[in-house]
Design a protein around this motif. Structure first.
Motif, PDB file in Angstrom:
ATOM      1  N   ILE A   1     -57.012 -32.935 -63.145  1.00 48.66           N
ATOM      2  CA  ILE A   1     -57.790 -32.280 -64.128  1.00 48.66           C
ATOM      3  C   ILE A   1     -57.538 -32.647 -65.441  1.00 48.66           C
ATOM      4  O   ILE A   1     -56.501 -32.601 -66.043  1.00 48.66           O
TER       5      ILE A   1
ATOM      6  N   LEU B   1     -53.613 -20.159 -64.795  1.00 48.94           N
ATOM      7  CA  LEU B   1     -52.578 -20.278 -66.003  1.00 48.94           C
ATOM      8  C   LEU B   1     -51.014 -20.094 -65.821  1.00 48.94           C
ATOM      9  O   LEU B   1     -50.252 -20.192 -66.552  1.00 48.94           O
TER      10      LEU B   1
ATOM     11  N   SER C   1     -47.723 -23.187 -69.748  1.00 48.37           N
ATOM     12  CA  SER C   1     -47.505 -22.489 -68.619  1.00 48.37           C
ATOM     13  C   SER C   1     -48.345 -23.153 -67.416  1.00 48.37           C
ATOM     14  O   SER C   1     -47.812 -23.184 -66.326  1.00 48.37           O
ATOM     15  N   TYR C   2     -49.156 -23.589 -67.619  1.00 46.33           N
ATOM     16  CA  TYR C   2     -50.137 -24.114 -66.528  1.00 46.33           C
ATOM     17  C   TYR C   2     -49.684 -25.566 -66.276  1.00 46.33           C
ATOM     18  O   TYR C   2     -49.352 -25.746 -65.076  1.00 46.33           O
ATOM     19  N   ARG C   3     -48.949 -26.217 -67.100  1.00 40.46           N
ATOM     20  CA  ARG C   3     -48.572 -27.557 -66.864  1.00 40.46           C
ATOM     21  C   ARG C   3     -46.965 -27.585 -66.021  1.00 40.46           C
ATOM     22  O   ARG C   3     -46.978 -28.215 -65.139  1.00 40.46           O
TER      23      ARG C   3
ATOM     24  N   LEU D   1     -50.015 -20.873 -72.977  1.00 40.21           N
ATOM     25  CA  LEU D   1     -50.615 -20.989 -71.742  1.00 40.21           C
ATOM     26  C   LEU D   1     -50.936 -22.319 -71.275  1.00 40.21           C
ATOM     27  O   LEU D   1     -50.761 -22.477 -70.038  1.00 40.21           O
ATOM     28  N   THR D   2     -51.172 -23.269 -71.906  1.00 38.27           N
ATOM     29  CA  THR D   2     -51.420 -24.610 -71.708  1.00 38.27           C
ATOM     30  C   THR D   2     -49.999 -25.104 -71.033  1.00 38.27           C
ATOM     31  O   THR D   2     -49.913 -25.719 -69.855  1.00 38.27           O
TER      32      THR D   2
ATOM     33  N   ALA E   1     -51.018 -18.296 -78.466  1.00 39.61           N
ATOM     34  CA  ALA E   1     -51.034 -18.082 -76.935  1.00 39.61           C
ATOM     35  C   ALA E   1     -51.681 -19.071 -76.136  1.00 39.61           C
ATOM     36  O   ALA E   1     -51.462 -19.506 -75.032  1.00 39.61           O
ATOM     37  N   ASP E   2     -52.822 -19.740 -76.849  1.00 35.95           N
ATOM     38  CA  ASP E   2     -53.514 -20.725 -76.191  1.00 35.95           C
ATOM     39  C   ASP E   2     -52.535 -22.074 -75.701  1.00 35.95           C
ATOM     40  O   ASP E   2     -52.460 -22.502 -74.764  1.00 35.95           O
TER      41      ASP E   2
ATOM     42  N   ILE F   1     -57.983 -28.324 -69.116  1.00 32.57           N
ATOM     43  CA  ILE F   1     -56.800 -27.673 -69.123  1.00 32.57           C
ATOM     44  C   ILE F   1     -56.821 -26.934 -70.642  1.00 32.57           C
ATOM     45  O   ILE F   1     -56.364 -25.578 -70.523  1.00 32.57           O
ATOM     46  N   ARG F   2     -57.264 -27.477 -71.583  1.00 33.65           N
ATOM     47  CA  ARG F   2     -57.079 -26.669 -72.981  1.00 33.65           C
ATOM     48  C   ARG F   2     -58.070 -25.796 -73.123  1.00 33.65           C
ATOM     49  O   ARG F   2     -57.977 -25.006 -73.883  1.00 33.65           O
TER      50      ARG F   2
ATOM     51  N   ASN G   1     -48.212 -26.674 -62.557  1.00 34.39           N
ATOM     52  CA  ASN G   1     -49.261 -27.564 -61.895  1.00 34.39           C
ATOM     53  C   ASN G   1     -48.983 -28.923 -61.715  1.00 34.39           C
ATOM     54  O   ASN G   1     -49.611 -29.794 -60.953  1.00 34.39           O
TER      55      ASN G   1
ATOM     56  N   PRO H   1     -57.039 -21.514 -71.535  1.00 33.83           N
ATOM     57  CA  PRO H   1     -56.735 -20.343 -72.179  1.00 33.83           C
ATOM     58  C   PRO H   1     -57.758 -19.591 -73.114  1.00 33.83           C
ATOM     59  O   PRO H   1     -57.946 -18.637 -73.460  1.00 33.83           O
ATOM     60  N   ARG H   2     -58.821 -20.736 -73.926  1.00 36.14           N
ATOM     61  CA  ARG H   2     -59.746 -20.272 -74.401  1.00 36.14           C
ATOM     62  C   ARG H   2     -60.870 -19.292 -73.717  1.00 36.14           C
ATOM     63  O   ARG H   2     -61.096 -18.176 -74.269  1.00 36.14           O
TER      64      ARG H   2
ATOM     65  N   ASP I   1     -57.170 -33.077 -69.461  1.00 33.95           N
ATOM     66  CA  ASP I   1     -56.477 -32.480 -70.577  1.00 33.95           C
ATOM     67  C   ASP I   1     -57.497 -31.336 -71.369  1.00 33.95           C
ATOM     68  O   ASP I   1     -57.093 -30.371 -71.583  1.00 33.95           O
TER      69      ASP I   1
END
Lengths: 214, 214
Positions: A11, A83, B208-210, B205-206, B201-202, A16-17, B213, A20-21, A13
């Protein structure tokens, strides 16, 4: 929704970014009591096309229903799960200067799924203090403490001169995630180690462009 | 290069947001003494395809030369000009708490083309102080001060509860650019007003995902 989530490999970048939005936007819609949203109106609020949104979500499974749109709460929770906000990650903060203080006092770590277990600093004046319920320990205690309390992420709010050496030390102690505010591009020979950098300057320069050109 | 820069209308948000990243990357190459770079190797360092880079730069004119690549210093300076780092924008910071202090003390405003003219706060304990050469004034003095010293941008590092009301007050005083750290989505009826939001936070959370995953 409700079905198991399919995760595609690779997936991008950019996708993924955007997650959160989406999560932030859907949380706001929830707070406003909105229960359904179309990709068109979600996109309009975020400056993203409806087809981009459908394409992004298709990376993670089927979220919407033709002609119905998205169920705001379910989609918000599902993206939250993707997330990892439900995973209760553990975190420490290293460097309790002004920025470290500001994050400890004001940043909603809990809402992002993180528990702040401790903070570390070198300054005798701050060691032993408690900031918003978090105890500040001396950097010399880091090895012993992390040996008993493994963490997922370290927030780095230390001076740039020591950024890489402290990161190396933390990687050798098993840390694999860094939220990096030092404005230094950190690296590790270990590909499992993830660095997420906050670049304040990128944001101010975007604003600089906009006030001059829009 | 050296020719006048053509600015196309309607440059997408995504392109604009990549400009500061190019600027940062090229500044680093310059600091490392590198004089030429191909779109391929620039892209590799940034995780962007070479064709994306060529397409982005084509929005602003002709920067490269077939078979030669880009001249690092010239391209860096040109992107700097597009971003406005040579314009000497003026700025004030409102809210001298921990985050405001951290920015005043550590953020390289000058390198981004901004002069910090003053800071404002409501707390008697900080009014009159000087932080890294910047005088902290009382919020009550804002009208009189801005009347004599117009600024391009206000950094908002105030509590979220007062964010919109302080922004409204500043818009009425002629401010058109906000660098917003309050984590509140601010708005203005005036379309000339630009808000650039820092969403910590964005970023977390990015990460956190990484860590979950990748």
């Amino acid at each position: 929704m409700g079905e198991s989530v399919l995760r595609k490999e690779n997936i991008s970048d950019a996708v993924i970014r955007r997650l959160p939005r989406y999560y932030r936007q859907l949380s706001e819609l929830r707070a406003r009591g909105i229960t359904r949203v179309s990709s068109l109106s979600l996109g309009r609020e975020m400056g993203i096309t409806a087809s981009q949104i459908r394409q992004d979500f298709s990376c993670f499974g089927e979220f919407g229903q033709q002609g119905y749109g998205y169920h705001v709460r379910e989609l918000c929770e599902e993206i939250g799960r993707i997330l990892g906000v439900d995973r209760n990650h553990h975190l420490i903060l290293v460097g309790v200067g002004h920025l470290g203080h500001a994050l400890l006092q004001n940043f909603p770590f809990g809402k992002c799924g993180f528990t702040v277990d401790a903070a570390f600093d070198v300054a005798p004046g701050v060691i032993g203090a408690t900031v918003n319920g978090v105890t500040v320990r001396g950097m010399g205690d880091m090895e012993a403490w992390l040996g008993k309390n493994p963490v997922d992420v370290v927030v780095l709010t230390i001076p740039r001169e020591v950024a890489q050496s402290v990161a190396d030390r933390l990687v050798s102690l098993g840390v694999r995630g860094f939220w990096n505010f030092t404005n230094v591009e950190l690296s590790s020979a270990n590909p499992e180690v993830k660095f997420e950098n906050i670049h304040f300057a990128d944001s101010l320069l975007t604003l600089s462009y906009r006030i001059a050109n829009d």
